[in-house]
Write a protein that holds these residues in place. Structure first.
Motif, PDB file in Angstrom:
ATOM      1  N   THR A   1      -7.687  14.246  -7.312  1.00 52.72           N
ATOM      2  CA  THR A   1      -9.032  13.838  -6.887  1.00 52.72           C
ATOM      3  C   THR A   1      -9.319  14.178  -5.427  1.00 52.72           C
ATOM      4  O   THR A   1     -10.334  13.750  -4.890  1.00 52.72           O
ATOM      5  CB  THR A   1      -9.224  12.319  -7.090  1.00 52.72           C
ATOM      6  N   LEU A   2      -8.427  14.947  -4.816  1.00 53.93           N
ATOM      7  CA  LEU A   2      -8.567  15.371  -3.423  1.00 53.93           C
ATOM      8  C   LEU A   2      -8.712  14.185  -2.471  1.00 53.93           C
ATOM      9  O   LEU A   2      -9.477  14.212  -1.513  1.00 53.93           O
ATOM     10  CB  LEU A   2      -9.753  16.329  -3.274  1.00 53.93           C
ATOM     11  N   GLY A   3      -7.983  13.121  -2.764  1.00 50.10           N
ATOM     12  CA  GLY A   3      -7.945  11.966  -1.879  1.00 50.10           C
ATOM     13  C   GLY A   3      -8.935  10.867  -2.195  1.00 50.10           C
ATOM     14  O   GLY A   3      -8.890   9.800  -1.589  1.00 50.10           O
ATOM     15  N   LEU A   4      -9.840  11.093  -3.131  1.00 44.72           N
ATOM     16  CA  LEU A   4     -10.839  10.069  -3.454  1.00 44.72           C
ATOM     17  C   LEU A   4     -10.230   8.854  -4.146  1.00 44.72           C
ATOM     18  O   LEU A   4     -10.785   7.758  -4.074  1.00 44.72           O
ATOM     19  CB  LEU A   4     -11.954  10.656  -4.313  1.00 44.72           C
TER      20      LEU A   4
ATOM     21  N   LYS B   1       0.508   4.048  -2.965  1.00 43.49           N
ATOM     22  CA  LYS B   1       0.071   5.404  -2.608  1.00 43.49           C
ATOM     23  C   LYS B   1       1.088   6.458  -3.074  1.00 43.49           C
ATOM     24  O   LYS B   1       0.698   7.537  -3.516  1.00 43.49           O
ATOM     25  CB  LYS B   1      -0.138   5.511  -1.103  1.00 43.49           C
TER      26      LYS B   1
ATOM     27  N   SER C   1      -7.749   7.337  -3.179  1.00 46.36           N
ATOM     28  CA  SER C   1      -7.353   6.415  -2.110  1.00 46.36           C
ATOM     29  C   SER C   1      -8.415   5.356  -1.867  1.00 46.36           C
ATOM     30  O   SER C   1      -8.093   4.213  -1.526  1.00 46.36           O
ATOM     31  CB  SER C   1      -7.108   7.176  -0.814  1.00 46.36           C
TER      32      SER C   1
ATOM     33  N   LEU D   1       0.298   9.328  -6.029  1.00 43.37           N
ATOM     34  CA  LEU D   1       0.169  10.616  -5.354  1.00 43.37           C
ATOM     35  C   LEU D   1      -0.373  11.731  -6.262  1.00 43.37           C
ATOM     36  O   LEU D   1      -1.263  12.475  -5.843  1.00 43.37           O
ATOM     37  CB  LEU D   1       1.502  11.024  -4.727  1.00 43.37           C
TER      38      LEU D   1
ATOM     39  N   ASN E   1      -4.012  11.199  -6.594  1.00 41.71           N
ATOM     40  CA  ASN E   1      -4.632  11.426  -5.298  1.00 41.71           C
ATOM     41  C   ASN E   1      -4.799  12.920  -5.027  1.00 41.71           C
ATOM     42  O   ASN E   1      -5.805  13.349  -4.467  1.00 41.71           O
ATOM     43  CB  ASN E   1      -3.783  10.776  -4.199  1.00 41.71           C
ATOM     44  N   ILE E   2      -3.828  13.699  -5.433  1.00 32.69           N
ATOM     45  CA  ILE E   2      -3.927  15.145  -5.265  1.00 32.69           C
ATOM     46  C   ILE E   2      -5.013  15.720  -6.177  1.00 32.69           C
ATOM     47  O   ILE E   2      -5.807  16.557  -5.761  1.00 32.69           O
ATOM     48  CB  ILE E   2      -2.559  15.814  -5.533  1.00 32.69           C
TER      49      ILE E   2
ATOM     50  N   LYS F   1       0.797  -1.225   0.000  1.00 31.46           N
ATOM     51  CA  LYS F   1       0.000   0.000   0.000  1.00 31.46           C
ATOM     52  C   LYS F   1       0.836   1.285   0.000  1.00 31.46           C
ATOM     53  O   LYS F   1       0.529   2.207  -0.766  1.00 31.46           O
ATOM     54  CB  LYS F   1      -0.954  -0.021   1.192  1.00 31.46           C
TER      55      LYS F   1
ATOM     56  N   ASN G   1      -7.598   1.411  -1.983  1.00 36.20           N
ATOM     57  CA  ASN G   1      -7.938   0.517  -0.873  1.00 36.20           C
ATOM     58  C   ASN G   1      -8.845  -0.616  -1.332  1.00 36.20           C
ATOM     59  O   ASN G   1      -8.687  -1.759  -0.907  1.00 36.20           O
ATOM     60  CB  ASN G   1      -8.593   1.297   0.259  1.00 36.20           C
TER      61      ASN G   1
END
Length: 112
Positions: free
Chosen positions: A61-64, A51, A66, A55, A58-59, A47, A70
């Protein structure tokens, strides 16, 4: 907390998650033990690498993103462990969220 106690919390979280979500099936207790072990190994070693690679997404999509990571890692654990099945990716994403919430709650309760 000892590592064995943390593993038992992980096992309990997995069992409660499988009970709550109809898209997850655990055949027996041995499959649950192996699945909890595999999920712990995946979360420890695979993981963080994924991640880091994801990154930028992730930036954006504002963390979505993640949640998707998962879910895929939870689905990967179901592919590895016989007797631990997840129907599709949507159940895997929901299971990963529920598993994380239950684990966090149990860790909070049993924190010394």
């Amino acid at each position: 907390m000892s590592k064995f106690f943390l593993f038992l919390l992980s096992l309990l979280s997995l069992g409660v998650t499988a009970f709550l979500i109809p898209g997850i099936r655990i055949a027996n207790l041995a499959s649950a033990f192996v699945a909890a072990l595999v999920i712990s190994i995946i979360n420890t070693f695979i993981k963080p690498v994924i991640k880091l690679i994801a990154l930028p997404l992730n930036i954006l999509t504002l963390g979505l993103f993640s949640l998707l990571i998962n879910g895929f890692l939870f689905l990967l654990a179901s592919w590895i462990v016989p007797g631990f099945t997840i129907v599709n990716i949507w159940w895997a994403i929901l299971a990963a969220v529920v598993y994380s919430l239950i684990s966090a709650f149990l860790s909070y309760i049993f924190n010394e």
